[in-house]
Scaffold this motif. Structure first.
Motif, PDB file in Angstrom:
ATOM      1  N   HIS A   1       0.821  -1.195  -0.109  1.00 58.06           N
ATOM      2  CA  HIS A   1      -0.057  -0.120  -0.054  1.00 58.06           C
ATOM      3  C   HIS A   1       0.928   1.334   0.225  1.00 58.06           C
ATOM      4  O   HIS A   1       1.522   1.420   0.920  1.00 58.06           O
ATOM      5  CB  HIS A   1      -0.852   0.120   1.081  1.00 58.06           C
ATOM      6  CG  HIS A   1      -1.686  -1.296   1.342  1.00 58.06           C
ATOM      7  ND1 HIS A   1      -2.691  -1.504   0.518  1.00 58.06           N
ATOM      8  CD2 HIS A   1      -1.311  -2.330   1.971  1.00 58.06           C
ATOM      9  CE1 HIS A   1      -3.407  -2.687   1.111  1.00 58.06           C
ATOM     10  NE2 HIS A   1      -2.573  -3.273   1.992  1.00 58.06           N
ATOM     11  N   THR A   2       0.719   2.098  -1.240  1.00 57.00           N
ATOM     12  CA  THR A   2       1.642   3.113  -1.180  1.00 57.00           C
ATOM     13  C   THR A   2       1.298   4.605  -0.510  1.00 57.00           C
ATOM     14  O   THR A   2      -0.249   4.293  -0.067  1.00 57.00           O
ATOM     15  CB  THR A   2       1.993   3.560  -2.532  1.00 57.00           C
ATOM     16  OG1 THR A   2       0.610   4.269  -3.226  1.00 57.00           O
ATOM     17  CG2 THR A   2       2.339   2.294  -3.560  1.00 57.00           C
TER      18      THR A   2
ATOM     19  N   SER B   1      -2.374   0.508  -4.544  1.00 55.54           N
ATOM     20  CA  SER B   1      -2.031  -0.985  -4.073  1.00 55.54           C
ATOM     21  C   SER B   1      -1.529  -1.915  -5.299  1.00 55.54           C
ATOM     22  O   SER B   1      -2.034  -1.878  -6.367  1.00 55.54           O
ATOM     23  CB  SER B   1      -3.275  -1.605  -3.456  1.00 55.54           C
ATOM     24  OG  SER B   1      -3.197  -2.824  -2.943  1.00 55.54           O
ATOM     25  N   TRP B   2      -0.486  -2.616  -4.727  1.00 54.28           N
ATOM     26  CA  TRP B   2       0.294  -3.593  -5.786  1.00 54.28           C
ATOM     27  C   TRP B   2       0.312  -4.684  -5.138  1.00 54.28           C
ATOM     28  O   TRP B   2       0.502  -4.901  -3.873  1.00 54.28           O
ATOM     29  CB  TRP B   2       1.495  -2.879  -5.955  1.00 54.28           C
ATOM     30  CG  TRP B   2       1.665  -1.723  -6.904  1.00 54.28           C
ATOM     31  CD1 TRP B   2       1.833  -0.503  -6.507  1.00 54.28           C
ATOM     32  CD2 TRP B   2       1.563  -1.544  -8.256  1.00 54.28           C
ATOM     33  NE1 TRP B   2       1.796   0.595  -7.427  1.00 54.28           N
ATOM     34  CE2 TRP B   2       1.702  -0.436  -8.545  1.00 54.28           C
ATOM     35  CE3 TRP B   2       1.372  -2.606  -9.474  1.00 54.28           C
ATOM     36  CZ2 TRP B   2       1.427   0.401  -9.674  1.00 54.28           C
ATOM     37  CZ3 TRP B   2       1.243  -1.829 -10.787  1.00 54.28           C
ATOM     38  CH2 TRP B   2       1.353  -0.633 -10.943  1.00 54.28           C
ATOM     39  N   THR B   3      -0.204  -5.838  -5.905  1.00 58.74           N
ATOM     40  CA  THR B   3      -0.053  -7.169  -5.371  1.00 58.74           C
ATOM     41  C   THR B   3       1.505  -7.804  -5.411  1.00 58.74           C
ATOM     42  O   THR B   3       2.149  -7.290  -6.308  1.00 58.74           O
ATOM     43  CB  THR B   3      -0.890  -8.211  -6.053  1.00 58.74           C
ATOM     44  OG1 THR B   3      -0.736  -8.403  -7.502  1.00 58.74           O
ATOM     45  CG2 THR B   3      -2.342  -7.516  -5.914  1.00 58.74           C
TER      46      THR B   3
ATOM     47  N   GLN C   1      14.828   1.641  -9.027  1.00 59.85           N
ATOM     48  CA  GLN C   1      14.378   2.988  -9.655  1.00 59.85           C
ATOM     49  C   GLN C   1      12.947   2.809 -10.265  1.00 59.85           C
ATOM     50  O   GLN C   1      12.208   3.474 -10.030  1.00 59.85           O
ATOM     51  CB  GLN C   1      15.315   3.526 -10.667  1.00 59.85           C
ATOM     52  CG  GLN C   1      15.205   4.721 -11.260  1.00 59.85           C
ATOM     53  CD  GLN C   1      15.832   5.032 -12.304  1.00 59.85           C
ATOM     54  OE1 GLN C   1      16.839   4.709 -12.891  1.00 59.85           O
ATOM     55  NE2 GLN C   1      16.282   6.606 -12.338  1.00 59.85           N
ATOM     56  N   GLU C   2      12.944   1.543 -11.013  1.00 61.32           N
ATOM     57  CA  GLU C   2      11.501   1.509 -11.487  1.00 61.32           C
ATOM     58  C   GLU C   2      10.210   1.309 -10.405  1.00 61.32           C
ATOM     59  O   GLU C   2       9.182   1.676 -10.582  1.00 61.32           O
ATOM     60  CB  GLU C   2      11.537   0.177 -12.407  1.00 61.32           C
ATOM     61  CG  GLU C   2      12.235   0.353 -13.815  1.00 61.32           C
ATOM     62  CD  GLU C   2      12.449  -0.882 -14.662  1.00 61.32           C
ATOM     63  OE1 GLU C   2      11.888  -0.719 -15.762  1.00 61.32           O
ATOM     64  OE2 GLU C   2      12.648  -1.829 -13.981  1.00 61.32           O
ATOM     65  N   VAL C   3      10.757   0.632  -9.478  1.00 61.30           N
ATOM     66  CA  VAL C   3       9.749   0.336  -8.270  1.00 61.30           C
ATOM     67  C   VAL C   3       9.302   1.751  -7.510  1.00 61.30           C
ATOM     68  O   VAL C   3       8.256   1.856  -7.465  1.00 61.30           O
ATOM     69  CB  VAL C   3      10.363  -0.376  -7.261  1.00 61.30           C
ATOM     70  CG1 VAL C   3       9.444  -0.683  -5.895  1.00 61.30           C
ATOM     71  CG2 VAL C   3      10.615  -2.165  -7.803  1.00 61.30           C
ATOM     72  N   GLN C   4      10.439   2.456  -7.302  1.00 58.52           N
ATOM     73  CA  GLN C   4       9.972   3.710  -6.770  1.00 58.52           C
ATOM     74  C   GLN C   4       9.457   4.917  -7.547  1.00 58.52           C
ATOM     75  O   GLN C   4       8.288   5.303  -7.410  1.00 58.52           O
ATOM     76  CB  GLN C   4      11.380   4.264  -6.322  1.00 58.52           C
ATOM     77  CG  GLN C   4      12.091   3.723  -5.279  1.00 58.52           C
ATOM     78  CD  GLN C   4      13.384   4.401  -4.863  1.00 58.52           C
ATOM     79  OE1 GLN C   4      14.108   4.586  -5.745  1.00 58.52           O
ATOM     80  NE2 GLN C   4      13.380   4.480  -3.451  1.00 58.52           N
ATOM     81  N   GLN C   5       9.835   4.663  -9.001  1.00 56.60           N
ATOM     82  CA  GLN C   5       9.160   5.864 -10.087  1.00 56.60           C
ATOM     83  C   GLN C   5       7.939   5.515 -10.664  1.00 56.60           C
ATOM     84  O   GLN C   5       6.918   6.234 -10.754  1.00 56.60           O
ATOM     85  CB  GLN C   5      10.432   6.372 -11.101  1.00 56.60           C
ATOM     86  CG  GLN C   5      11.634   6.877 -10.420  1.00 56.60           C
ATOM     87  CD  GLN C   5      12.537   7.323 -11.314  1.00 56.60           C
ATOM     88  OE1 GLN C   5      12.402   7.173 -12.538  1.00 56.60           O
ATOM     89  NE2 GLN C   5      13.531   8.004 -10.898  1.00 56.60           N
ATOM     90  N   ARG C   6       7.704   4.021 -11.166  1.00 56.46           N
ATOM     91  CA  ARG C   6       6.891   3.870 -11.779  1.00 56.46           C
ATOM     92  C   ARG C   6       5.708   3.163 -10.927  1.00 56.46           C
ATOM     93  O   ARG C   6       4.415   3.514 -11.228  1.00 56.46           O
ATOM     94  CB  ARG C   6       7.246   2.457 -12.745  1.00 56.46           C
ATOM     95  CG  ARG C   6       6.091   2.335 -13.637  1.00 56.46           C
ATOM     96  CD  ARG C   6       6.240   1.283 -14.812  1.00 56.46           C
ATOM     97  NE  ARG C   6       6.234  -0.068 -14.690  1.00 56.46           N
ATOM     98  CZ  ARG C   6       5.205  -0.804 -14.629  1.00 56.46           C
ATOM     99  NH1 ARG C   6       4.132  -0.259 -14.807  1.00 56.46           N
ATOM    100  NH2 ARG C   6       5.339  -2.167 -14.308  1.00 56.46           N
ATOM    101  N   LEU C   7       5.945   2.517  -9.877  1.00 54.48           N
ATOM    102  CA  LEU C   7       4.944   2.009  -9.010  1.00 54.48           C
ATOM    103  C   LEU C   7       4.798   2.952  -7.585  1.00 54.48           C
ATOM    104  O   LEU C   7       3.710   2.885  -7.112  1.00 54.48           O
ATOM    105  CB  LEU C   7       5.324   0.513  -8.388  1.00 54.48           C
ATOM    106  CG  LEU C   7       5.644  -0.384  -9.472  1.00 54.48           C
ATOM    107  CD1 LEU C   7       6.160  -1.614  -8.829  1.00 54.48           C
ATOM    108  CD2 LEU C   7       4.677  -0.508 -10.312  1.00 54.48           C
ATOM    109  N   GLY C   8       5.586   3.893  -7.318  1.00 60.23           N
ATOM    110  CA  GLY C   8       5.247   4.682  -6.225  1.00 60.23           C
ATOM    111  C   GLY C   8       5.640   4.176  -4.944  1.00 60.23           C
ATOM    112  O   GLY C   8       5.390   4.481  -3.871  1.00 60.23           O
ATOM    113  N   ILE C   9       6.185   2.870  -4.878  1.00 53.96           N
ATOM    114  CA  ILE C   9       6.674   2.251  -3.612  1.00 53.96           C
ATOM    115  C   ILE C   9       7.813   2.633  -3.040  1.00 53.96           C
ATOM    116  O   ILE C   9       8.961   2.976  -3.609  1.00 53.96           O
ATOM    117  CB  ILE C   9       6.683   0.764  -3.962  1.00 53.96           C
ATOM    118  CG1 ILE C   9       5.143   0.114  -4.350  1.00 53.96           C
ATOM    119  CG2 ILE C   9       6.984  -0.012  -2.628  1.00 53.96           C
ATOM    120  CD1 ILE C   9       5.465  -1.450  -4.698  1.00 53.96           C
TER     121      ILE C   9
END
Length: 348
Positions: A107-108, A113-115, A153-161
Motif C-alpha cells: 500500500h503506497t 495498491s500493488w499485489t 528505480q522502476e519500483v520507486q518511480q513507476r509503482l510509487g513504492i
C-alpha cells in the motif's frame, strides 16, 4: 449454523478482507463506524484513531469497558532491493515461515495498491538445492511484486513504492460445511465481529444494561498499546474480547469460549474471572479456563498503563494463532452468549 452464528461469520468475512495491519487501520475503523452508525449507534474517534461507543445503564457510577481490536499482523517495506524486490520488517509477532508463499498487497502513500508474493530469496529447488534448509528471517525473505519492474528505480518511480509503505497479507477466508471458519486475521476480527453483533443486539432489542458500558475498538493491540487510553474514570471492570490460543498443553478448543486466567503479563483479576466462569456454568455454555504462555491483551496493557480496573480476557478459541488460523461457529456463539449474560449481570 444458526442466524446469530451466520451473522457473526458474515461480519468476520467483511472485516478480514479489509487490510488493517497496525498503523494502517483507518479503512477498517471507518467500516466499523459506518456499520454502527447504520444501526443508530454513535461513536467517537480518539486521537489514536480508535473508536469508542457508550451505552447508558441504570448505574452510572460503576462502568464497564469492553474492547476488541481491529489491527492485525502485517509488515512494512524496509528496503527496495536493486533487483526490484522488497525486504520487509514485521508488524506484530509471527514466525517468518508462517507467511512464506503468502500473497500480499503493498500500500503506497498515494493510495495505490500493488499485489505480490512473499518468498525466500532462493525459492526454486530447481536452482538452489539447499532451498528447504535456508533460514527464514528478515534477511532472506522478500516480496516479489506483480509488476514489470527490474530495478529499485522502476519500483520507486513507476509503482510509487517507498520504504515505509505497509504490506498486508491475504486472508484466504473460507467457511466449511461443518461450521469451521478458516482465515488469517481471526485475531482479533473474530472477537471484534462478536462484539459488533453484541452491540447491535443490545441496541436493537432494547436491552437495559445494569451498568453504563463502553465499547472500544482498538487499533494498536498487535504492537502492545491498543486499549490503554480513553478509559473513563468510572470504569470498574475492563474485559478484553480477544482470542483463546489453542495448542499443546492448552485447554482452549475451537468450540468453546476461552476464559483466560493468566498470560505473560500475569494473572487476570480473580473475582472477575470467577464471575465469568460462574455465568458460563449457570447458562451451560461451552467454556474453558486457560493459561497462555506467550500472550498479552489490551486489558493487561491498560493495567500496565496505570488503570485502576479489574481486568479480564475472554474470546473464541483460535487454532494456529498468528499463522493459518481457524475457529468454529460454536466458539463464536458461546463467546457472544457469555458476553450477553455478563453485561446483563451486576458488578460483584
Amino acid at each position: 449454523m444458526n442466524l446469530e452464528g451466520r451473522m457473526i461469520v458474515e461480519t468476520i468475512e467483511q472485516l478480514v478482507k479489509i487490510p488493517s495491519p497496525s498503523g494502517h487501520t483507518d479503512e477498517a475503523i471507518d467500516f466499523c463506524r459506518n456499520l454502527l452508525r447504520a444501526r443508530g449507534i454513535d461513536t467517537v474517534k480518539t486521537n489514536k484513531g480508535a473508536l469508542l461507543a457508550t451505552m447508558q445503564g441504570k448505574d452510572s457510577l460503576k462502568h464497564r469497558f469492553l474492547t476488541a481490536h481491529v489491527d492485525t499482523l502485517g509488515a512494512m517495506v524496509k528496503e527496495i532491493k536493486e533487483n526490484g524486490k522488497l525486504r520487509i520488517s514485521k508488524i506484530g509477532d509471527f514466525a517468518w515461515n508462517s507467511i512464506e508463499g503468502e500473497y500480499c498487497n503493498i500500500h503506497t502513500m498515494d493510495g495505490e495498491s500493488w499485489t505480490g508474493t512473499i518468498l525466500m530469496e532462493q525459492a526454486s529447488v530447481h536452482v538452489h538445492d539447499q532451498a528447504e534448509k535456508g533460514k527464514r528471517d528478515e534477511e532472506h525473505i522478500e516480496v516479489r511484486i506483480d509488476a514489470k519492474v527490474k530495478s529499485k528505480q522502476e519500483v520507486q518511480q513507476r509503482l510509487g513504492i517507498q520504504v515505509g509503505d505497509f504490506v498486508s497479507f491475504e486472508p484466504r477466508f473460507e467457511v466449511t460445511e461443518e461450521g469451521f471458519v478458516k482465515s488469517r486475521h481471526l485475531d482479533d476480527k473474530a472477537g471484534l465481529a462478536v462484539l459488533l453483533h453484541l452491540m447491535d443486539k443490545i441496541h436493537m432489542d432494547g436491552i437495559e444494561l445494569p451498568h453504563t458500558t463502553h465499547f472500544y475498538i482498538s487499533n494498536n493491540e498487535e504492537i502492545g498499546y491498543g486499549g490503554n487510553a480513553s478509559i473513563p474514570s468510572q470504569t470498574v471492570e475492563y474485559l478484553a474480547v480477544d482470542i483463546g490460543a489453542i495448542g499443546e498443553g492448552q485447554t482452549s478448543t475451537e468450540y468453546d469460549v476461552s476464559i483466560c486466567a493468566k498470560d505473560t503479563s500475569g494473572p487476570y483479576h480473580f473475582q472477575l474471572r470467577k464471575h465469568l466462569v460462574d455465568l458460563a456454568r449457570q447458562y451451560r455454555l461451552g467454556h474453558q479456563v486457560d493459561v497462555y504462555p506467550f500472550y498479552s491483551s489490551d486489558a493487561s496493557s491498560a493495567v500496565f498503563a496505570g488503570s485502576d480496573v479489574r481486568h479480564g480476557l475472554i474470546g473464541p478459541g483460535i487454532d494456529a494463532s498468528n499463522s493459518f488460523e481457524r475457529t468454529h461457529v460454536d466458539s463464536l456463539v458461546n463467546t457472544l452468549k457469555l458476553l450477553k449474560h455478563y453485561l446483563q449481570s451486576e458488578i460483584v
